[in-house]
Enzyme design. Sequence first.
Site, PDB file in Angstrom:
ATOM      1  N   ASP A  30      -9.335   0.893  12.386  1.00 12.05           N
ATOM      2  CA  ASP A  30      -9.622  -0.414  12.960  1.00 12.05           C
ATOM      3  C   ASP A  30      -8.976  -0.566  14.339  1.00 12.05           C
ATOM      4  O   ASP A  30      -9.580  -1.136  15.246  1.00 12.05           O
ATOM      5  CB  ASP A  30      -9.152  -1.536  12.029  1.00 12.05           C
ATOM      6  N   HIS A  86       0.857  -1.200   0.000  1.00  9.57           N
ATOM      7  CA  HIS A  86       0.000   0.000   0.000  1.00  9.57           C
ATOM      8  C   HIS A  86       0.880   1.231   0.000  1.00  9.57           C
ATOM      9  O   HIS A  86       1.288   1.689   1.064  1.00  9.57           O
ATOM     10  CB  HIS A  86      -0.888  -0.028   1.241  1.00  9.57           C
ATOM     11  N   VAL A 125       2.676   3.606   2.570  1.00  9.46           N
ATOM     12  CA  VAL A 125       1.977   4.341   3.616  1.00  9.46           C
ATOM     13  C   VAL A 125       1.064   3.364   4.353  1.00  9.46           C
ATOM     14  O   VAL A 125       0.550   2.412   3.754  1.00  9.46           O
ATOM     15  CB  VAL A 125       1.186   5.536   3.013  1.00  9.46           C
ATOM     16  N   GLY A 173      -5.184   4.112   6.075  1.00  9.90           N
ATOM     17  CA  GLY A 173      -5.963   4.799   7.104  1.00  9.90           C
ATOM     18  C   GLY A 173      -6.959   3.888   7.796  1.00  9.90           C
ATOM     19  O   GLY A 173      -7.223   4.030   8.983  1.00  9.90           O
ATOM     20  N   CYS A 174      -7.479   2.907   7.051  1.00 13.42           N
ATOM     21  CA  CYS A 174      -8.462   1.992   7.638  1.00 13.42           C
ATOM     22  C   CYS A 174      -7.853   1.161   8.764  1.00 13.42           C
ATOM     23  O   CYS A 174      -8.562   0.748   9.684  1.00 13.42           O
ATOM     24  CB  CYS A 174      -9.083   1.105   6.577  1.00 13.42           C
TER      25      CYS A 174
END
Length: 171
Positions: free
Chosen positions: A84, A70, A76, A79-80
């Site tokens: 989470d 990613h 990076v 964001g998920c």
Amino acid sequence: MSYANSFTKEDLVACGLGKLFEPNSPRLPKDNMLMIDRVLKINTDGGEFGKGEIVAELDINPDLWFFDCHFAGDPVMPGCLGLDAMWQLVGFFLGWEGALGKGRALGVGEVKFTGQVLPEAKKVTYKLTIKRKVYRKLVMGIADATMEVDGREIYSAKDLKVGIFTDTTSF
């Protein structure tokens, strides 16, 4: 309820295996999906609303699995995964308080991303304050949270909701 107010990585792994609290307590994810290395502080009366708070950390290094996939040439942390982790911590809080069942994220009111976690970062810090705890037929925790990378706030979330269910077949 557990009376410990901090937890090591080994404790968190034990939680994922059902060996930290009661056997049917909510579990943290295992292996790569566990986005927490330690819980520095957990209590039932701290935080902005006086209903509890959690401070936890994740060590960052360039070898973490998500940096390879990613994105290609632009690594990076997704964001998920940070989001989470915040849900994971709300469920962990409910298990720590003695809730029994399986944890499920139920939603979030608002999320803001104002930064990123790159491979050269050293540490992510999650700070959650519990807004509401429901212990009736429905067991649920609601929290606000921030995520910092190396001391700089980069994510914030309002109204993170996690429910604890004894039966998830109709969920």
